[in-house]
Design a protein around this motif. Structure first.
Motif, PDB file in Angstrom:
ATOM      1  N   ALA A  32       0.902  -1.059   0.037  1.00  0.00           N
ATOM      2  CA  ALA A  32      -0.151  -0.064  -0.210  1.00  0.00           C
ATOM      3  C   ALA A  32       0.802   1.179   0.067  1.00  0.00           C
ATOM      4  CB  ALA A  32      -0.938  -0.130   1.210  1.00  0.00           C
ATOM      5  N   LEU A  33       1.949   1.343   0.832  1.00  0.00           N
ATOM      6  CA  LEU A  33       2.855   2.340   0.941  1.00  0.00           C
ATOM      7  C   LEU A  33       3.333   2.694  -0.472  1.00  0.00           C
ATOM      8  CD1 LEU A  33       4.393   4.390   2.620  1.00  0.00           C
ATOM      9  CD2 LEU A  33       6.249   2.619   2.976  1.00  0.00           C
ATOM     10  N   LEU A  34       3.820   1.395  -1.367  1.00  0.00           N
ATOM     11  CA  LEU A  34       4.557   1.538  -2.496  1.00  0.00           C
ATOM     12  C   LEU A  34       3.440   1.909  -3.481  1.00  0.00           C
ATOM     13  CD1 LEU A  34       6.902   1.082  -4.389  1.00  0.00           C
ATOM     14  CD2 LEU A  34       6.115  -1.382  -4.576  1.00  0.00           C
ATOM     15  N   ALA A  35       2.185   1.477  -3.408  1.00  0.00           N
ATOM     16  CA  ALA A  35       1.231   2.070  -4.338  1.00  0.00           C
ATOM     17  C   ALA A  35       0.919   3.464  -4.280  1.00  0.00           C
ATOM     18  CB  ALA A  35      -0.234   1.254  -3.933  1.00  0.00           C
ATOM     19  N   GLY A  36       0.980   3.990  -3.079  1.00  0.00           N
ATOM     20  CA  GLY A  36       0.721   5.425  -2.836  1.00  0.00           C
ATOM     21  C   GLY A  36       1.966   6.261  -3.435  1.00  0.00           C
ATOM     22  N   ILE A  37       3.226   5.609  -3.349  1.00  0.00           N
ATOM     23  CA  ILE A  37       4.323   6.405  -4.180  1.00  0.00           C
ATOM     24  C   ILE A  37       4.162   6.325  -5.478  1.00  0.00           C
ATOM     25  CG2 ILE A  37       6.742   6.348  -4.728  1.00  0.00           C
ATOM     26  CD1 ILE A  37       7.182   5.067  -1.806  1.00  0.00           C
ATOM     27  N   VAL A  38       3.570   5.321  -6.183  1.00  0.00           N
ATOM     28  CA  VAL A  38       3.372   5.210  -7.477  1.00  0.00           C
ATOM     29  C   VAL A  38       2.268   6.204  -8.076  1.00  0.00           C
ATOM     30  CG1 VAL A  38       2.380   3.663  -9.260  1.00  0.00           C
ATOM     31  CG2 VAL A  38       4.087   2.882  -7.870  1.00  0.00           C
ATOM     32  N   VAL A  39       1.201   6.341  -7.254  1.00  0.00           N
ATOM     33  CA  VAL A  39       0.201   7.243  -7.456  1.00  0.00           C
ATOM     34  C   VAL A  39       0.728   8.650  -7.568  1.00  0.00           C
ATOM     35  CG1 VAL A  39      -1.941   8.258  -6.540  1.00  0.00           C
ATOM     36  CG2 VAL A  39      -1.775   5.873  -6.724  1.00  0.00           C
ATOM     37  N   ALA A  40       1.619   8.980  -6.484  1.00  0.00           N
ATOM     38  CA  ALA A  40       2.167  10.399  -6.593  1.00  0.00           C
ATOM     39  C   ALA A  40       3.131  10.607  -7.676  1.00  0.00           C
ATOM     40  CB  ALA A  40       2.977  10.579  -5.251  1.00  0.00           C
ATOM     41  N   LEU A  41       3.873   9.416  -8.378  1.00  0.00           N
ATOM     42  CA  LEU A  41       4.778   9.619  -9.152  1.00  0.00           C
ATOM     43  C   LEU A  41       4.126   9.783 -10.679  1.00  0.00           C
ATOM     44  CD1 LEU A  41       7.315   6.943  -8.416  1.00  0.00           C
ATOM     45  CD2 LEU A  41       7.672   9.449  -8.410  1.00  0.00           C
ATOM     46  N   ILE A  42       2.551   9.670 -10.780  1.00  0.00           N
ATOM     47  CA  ILE A  42       2.014   9.543 -12.135  1.00  0.00           C
ATOM     48  C   ILE A  42       1.356  10.831 -11.978  1.00  0.00           C
ATOM     49  CG2 ILE A  42       0.017   8.630 -13.475  1.00  0.00           C
ATOM     50  CD1 ILE A  42       0.756   5.901 -12.165  1.00  0.00           C
ATOM     51  N   PRO A  43       1.721  11.949 -12.864  1.00  0.00           N
ATOM     52  CA  PRO A  43       0.952  13.105 -12.670  1.00  0.00           C
ATOM     53  C   PRO A  43      -0.513  13.227 -12.786  1.00  0.00           C
ATOM     54  CG  PRO A  43       3.144  13.250 -14.012  1.00  0.00           C
ATOM     55  CD  PRO A  43       2.846  11.710 -13.791  1.00  0.00           C
ATOM     56  N   GLY A  44      -1.049  12.416 -13.818  1.00  0.00           N
ATOM     57  CA  GLY A  44      -2.343  12.240 -13.999  1.00  0.00           C
ATOM     58  C   GLY A  44      -3.270  11.841 -12.899  1.00  0.00           C
TER      59      GLY A  44
END
Length: 526
Positions: A32-44
């Motif tokens: 879940a922590l990694l998923a949050g980082i991925v979301v923040a890395l995707i501008p859209g």
């Protein structure tokens, strides 16, 4: 609309992280922590999620989580552990804060008020984060309970220390007696407010449930809104809302155990909702943490490399808190055993409460100071999660029971289903009835492939007689006979101690739930 979109993105991210966690040997909280980082890395996606709001987080996420956490904790356990709670949540928290504050001041010449602010934010520990770092490992129940109790009550200490530090920064004056008084008022006041409100709500709900006018939907809404209402009232009265909701949860534990059978449907629905919402909120906590940490790195990228002071501050505070926890545990918890002392010290994991307290000082500190503080707290959070994750692999034995649980459950289900099918085969019923019942029984251990399900589904929706047939008396009777045989099989397994009885209870509960779907007159799916 923005709030809805943000919530939608967070919930979808939690759902996907929990699904992926089933296929990877990684704790779901880390995913879940990694998923949050991925979301923040995707501008859209990143721009769809609102910025972290401390008050919203505390009211809608932390308060319900602590309430549910308290509700799963027997009051008698808290009563027996009061000396330990007072020691870890208050004495240890204050003592380690003093040591870390003086250490920061002495080593890096940070002003004492600012040092206290930074250390106070790092004081609260997180039970959910702790669970994530011991996934797949065995730890003693006694130590686990002590860490859980500490995390339930030390948030208030951290908040009071933070208020003291901010006041010290503003007025250049520090009053030890005044701040201790505030801590006592906040803690005792939160306890009283939480207890009074919880008892009042409990009595209202219990009076209502014992009448013919009881409405399950209304009762459930009152139950779900309880932690939010209690937190807001406590904070409005100037006492600890966190302690108030924890105490309210403890009182509701007693209510649940004392009235389980007054309204079984209501009790069952409330329990399932509590488990469901807790799992979703726990996942959301770490998704939010991941998004926030990535945004901090992006926003503070230039500041990060202008000076590495924030890094050394974070390392120093973490090590100071770790050292204090180890020494305290050695003398007061571990009975002079260093290994247990280290386990307790490493179990003081920091998470989203620390992050929430960090954002709560936004606007109260000069921009440059706030940037240093937020980077430093990020270091503390990351270290407190990574260090125990690595060291627990050496210090704690692997939980073999957890690893084999899935295989054991699958084997028991296969044997149990075979018993149910055998019973159906013995009944004097038409083969068409037996065929439908056996299909349903095989679903208990997932033996029916997707193609078989599709054929069954097409038959149900295309033939009216199939729907009438599913509701037939013969089918219900056959299913009840099969379930009775399955329950007898599980009871025999329990008597002979073939496997751990908790595993059998897990499957036994599923059989009872399946039977309830068949016989429940209120079920609209049969």
């Amino acid at each position: 609309m923005a709030l809805f979109t943000s919530t939608f993105v967070l919930l979808v991210t939690v759902a996907l992280a929990n699904l992926v966690a089933q296929w990877l040997p990684i704790p779901k909280t880390y995913l879940a922590l990694l998923a949050g980082i991925v979301v923040a890395l995707i501008p859209g996606l990143n721009h769809l999620v609102l910025n972290f709001e401390n008050e919203i987080f505390m009211v809608l996420i932390l308060a319900p989580l602590l309430f549910f956490e308290g509700q799963t904790t027997p009051m008698v356990k808290v009563g027996k552990g009061i000396p330990s709670i007072l020691g870890t949540a208050f004495a240890l928290a204050i003592g380690s804060a003093v040591v870390a504050t003086v250490g920061l001041h002495g080593i890096f010449a940070v002003s004492l008020p600012l040092a206290l602010v930074m250390v106070a934010i790092s004081t609260p520990t997180d039970a959910t984060a702790f669970e994530s770092v011991i996934t797949g490992r065995k730890i003693s129940d006694r130590l686990s309970n002590q860490l859980k109790m500490e995390s339930l009550f030390n948030d208030a200490t951290g908040l009071i220390l933070l208020q003291a530090g901010l006041l010290w920064l503003k007025t250049s004056e520090f009053s030890f007696s005044q701040n201790i008084g505030k801590l006592l008022i906040s803690a005792v006041g939160g306890t009283l407010v939480g207890a009074v409100l919880a008892v009042a709500i409990m009595l209202f709900r219990q009076a209502l449930v014992r009448t013919e006018e009881n409405v399950i939907s209304s009762q459930t809404l009152i139950y779900l809104l309880t932690p939010i209402v209690i937190y807001l009232i406590a904070e409005q009265l100037g006492v600890s809302g966190i302690i108030a909701v924890v105490v309210a949860g403890l009182i509701h534990n007693g209510e649940a155990n004392g009235s389980r059978f007054t309204a079984p449907r209501q009790m069952y629905l409330g329990t399932q909702l509590m488990n469901f919402i807790s799992e979703i909120l726990n996942g959301a906590v770490f998704v939010i943490l991941g998004i926030s940490l990535e945004r901090i790195v992006q926003e503070q990228y230039q500041q990060m490399f202008q000076s590495l002071q924030w890094l050394w501050w974070g390392v120093t505070v973490y090590l100071a808190l770790l050292l204090c926890r180890t020494i305290y545990a050695y003398f007061f918890i571990a009975q002079h055993r260093w290994r247990t002392s280290w386990l307790f010290a490493l179990g003081g994991v920091h998470g989203t409460v620390t992050l929430a307290m960090t954002f709560s000082v936004l606007g109260m500190l000069p921009t440059s100071q706030f940037q240093q503080v937020i980077l430093m707290e990020t270091v503390v959070i990351i270290l407190s999660m990574l260090v125990p994750t690595v060291l627990f692999k050496r210090l704690l034995p692997q939980d073999g029971d957890a690893l084999s649980k899935t295989k054991i459950l699958a084997q028991i289900r296969r044997e149990m289903t075979a018993v149910g099918i055998q019973r159906v085969q013995e009944l004097d019923l038409p083969e068409s009835v037996k065929h439908v019942v056996i299909y349903d029984l095989q679903d208990q251990n997932k033996r029916n492939p997707l193609q078989a399900y599709l054929r069954r589904w097409r038959g149900i929706i295309s033939h009216h007689e199939a729907i009438s047939f599913l509701q037939s008396r013969d089918q219900r009777w056959a299913m009840m006979q099969a379930f009775a045989s399955e329950r007898a099989f599980l009871a025999d397994q329990a008597r002979r101690h073939v496997v751990d009885v908790t595993l059998l209870h897990d499957i036994y509960t599923e059989v009872l739930m399946s039977e309830a779907l068949v016989v429940d007159p209120y079920s609209r799916m049969v």
